[in-house]
Design an enzyme around this catalytic site. Structure first.
Site, short mmCIF file in Angstrom:
data_model
loop_
_atom_site.label_atom_id
_atom_site.label_comp_id
_atom_site.label_asym_id
_atom_site.label_seq_id
_atom_site.Cartn_x
_atom_site.Cartn_y
_atom_site.Cartn_z
N ASP A 57 -6.89 4.12 -4.91
CA ASP A 57 -7.56 3.99 -3.59
C ASP A 57 -8.06 5.61 -3.25
O ASP A 57 -8.53 6.19 -4.36
CB ASP A 57 -6.32 3.94 -2.60
CG ASP A 57 -7.16 3.35 -1.10
OD1 ASP A 57 -7.34 4.18 -0.35
OD2 ASP A 57 -7.45 2.20 -1.32
N LYS A 73 0.90 -1.23 -0.15
CA LYS A 73 -0.06 -0.03 -0.06
C LYS A 73 0.89 1.32 -0.11
O LYS A 73 1.99 1.12 0.43
CB LYS A 73 -0.81 0.14 1.46
CG LYS A 73 -2.18 0.74 0.99
CD LYS A 73 -3.21 0.03 0.09
CE LYS A 73 -4.45 0.73 0.06
NZ LYS A 73 -5.39 -0.37 -0.60
#
Length: 447
Positions: free
Chosen positions: A169, A129
């Protein structure tokens, strides 16, 4: 030699000392350890105990300064990150988030969750991430583009189609992905599948925007079917009004469920009789222009609750789709008191630890985010395959594959979460995701 049982409190205490000042990461690890450690102890498995300790830290953390220019020709600075958590299952895979709340703790938690989520899909993907504490709100398109270019200039050396494949995201949609992909292509000279969530005209998979929301509903269908029920006629509260919430709402409406709320940071809008398709598309168009729900509700005369969350509204099912820790203990108690049957975590870890405990103690079905929102990364994995083959699959094939992945995730949750009392989906997802990772890591001889 007698098996030395792994103690949850001691494990978490050691973990917290290694990773201080990371509350979100601590919460995510505790959530998993509370289910996985009893499983390890019941199996008396020394290797899995060592592997859990191994997985309590990421492979590496990359941190860098992002220097960019605003519209007034002033230099601006933000902090960029990439947490490459584990590539045991495949190339690092996970989104990029641009939000002022991004820090090391949030990204460690998201990367850890992503690792287990990707394991659950059964596809060959590791977990990562990244992102930056950049706030796109109030910035011009030109400023956001320049930030994306500066961010990718720093990140490009750490990623690649056989190393790490980021995606979008919060704050990073198809437009931002295009700007970053163009910068990667410019910096490296390579046109390769280094990012997913691209537009289909230059290598993206069709159905990617819909995938997280649709996958959420496909899993909800499996959960309800297991109970001998369905989604038809069910009233559903949703939070958020971004990509996940809107596509979850669309698919729920297709299934003849009744979506009665959506929200943003200003409050929530309520439709007691359910949101119609035309109204939903009106909201989607408004949000695409960065509009606020309160303004649209005022124009249309809709019921808007300023500064509130939708969890006090009675409903059969709840779908938190906004962000982490949005559903607090008091919200969970409202859901229980109003007779909510199930909560589907469409956002990443949207329930606090206290809220999760309230729901589980009240025997409300709680399906965790690592299972519920795996549809997005599943289709991202399919995009990687299409890029490698230089092919584009039709919508029907992608949708069919997505349904299969979500059905398989449900079966994995049943394998480890079902007993004589019913199905604990949280336990099932945590153990299934960990067990697949542990098996691979054991083959590598790490244990």
């Amino acid at each position: 030699m007698a098996y030395n049982a792994l103690e949850t409190d001691r494990f978490l205490d050691e973990f917290t000392k290694r990773h201080p000042h990371m509350p979100e990461f601590h919460q995510a690890m505790a959530d998993v350890a509370e289910d996985v450690i009893p499983h390890i102890n019941a199996r008396r498995n020394e290797n899995e105990a060592r592997i859990l300790r191994y997985l309590s830290s990421p492979d590496r953390v990359i941190s860098f300064r992002v220097t960019w220019q605003d519209d007034d020709n002033r230099m601006r600075f933000n902090q960029g990150f990439r947490v490459q958590y584990s590539n045991a299952m495949g190339v690092y895979k996970g989104g990029l988030r641009f939000h002022p709340g991004v820090d090391a703790s949030v990204l460690h938690f998201l990367a850890f969750e992503q690792t287990l989520k990707n394991s659950l899909t059964g596809l060959p993907m590791g977990g990562a991430k990244g992102g930056a504490d950049f706030d796109p709100k109030g910035r011009s398109d030109a400023e956001i583009r320049r930030f994306c270019q500066a961010f990718m200039t720093q990140l490009a050396r750490h990623i690649g189609p056989d190393i790490d494949v980021p995606a979008g995201d919060i704050g990073v949609g198809i437009r931002e992905i295009a700007w970053m992909f163009d910068q990667y292509r410019t910096v490296t000279g390579h046109f390769s599948g280094v990012l997913t969530g691209k537009h289909p005209t230059f290598g993206g998979s069709c159905f990617r925007e819909e995938a997280t929301g649709y996958g959420c509903v496909y899993l909800a269908q499996e959960v309800m079917k297991k109970r001998g029920d369905g989604l038809e006629g069910k009233s559903c509260t949703l939070s958020g009004a971004g990509n996940v919430a809107l596509h979850t709402a669309r698919k729920l409406i297709d299934c003849d469920a009744k979506v009665i709320t959506l929200s943003d940071s200003d409050g929530f809008v309520r439709f007691p009789e359910g949101i119609g398709r035309e109204t939903l598309e009106q909201i989607a168009d408004h949000k695409a222009q960065r509009g606020r729900l309160e303004a649209l509700a005022g124009e249309e005369g809709w019921e808007f609750h300023s500064g509130e969350k939708p969890w006090s509204v009675p409903a059969d099912l709840a779908f938190p789709c906004a962000t982490q820790n949005e559903l607090k203990e008091s919200d969970a108690r409202c859901l229980v008191e109003n007779g909510c049957d199930a909560v589907f975590e469409a956002a990443n870890m949207p329930c606090t630890s206290a809220a999760s405990r309230v729901l589980r103690e009240a025997e409300v079905i709680l399906v965790p985010s690592k299972a519920v929102n795996a549809g997005g990364v599943a289709v991202s994995g399919m995009e990687i395959s299409q890029n490698r083959m230089r092919l584009r699959w039709p919508v029907e094939r992608v949708d069919e594959e997505l349904r299969k992945v979500m059905t398989d995730i449900h079966e994995a949750c049943l394998e480890f979460g079902e007993d004589s009392r019913g199905v604990d989906y949280k336990r099932g997802a945590n153990i299934a995701g960990f067990s697949r990772l542990a098996q691979v890591i054991d083959y590598y001889g790490v244990s």
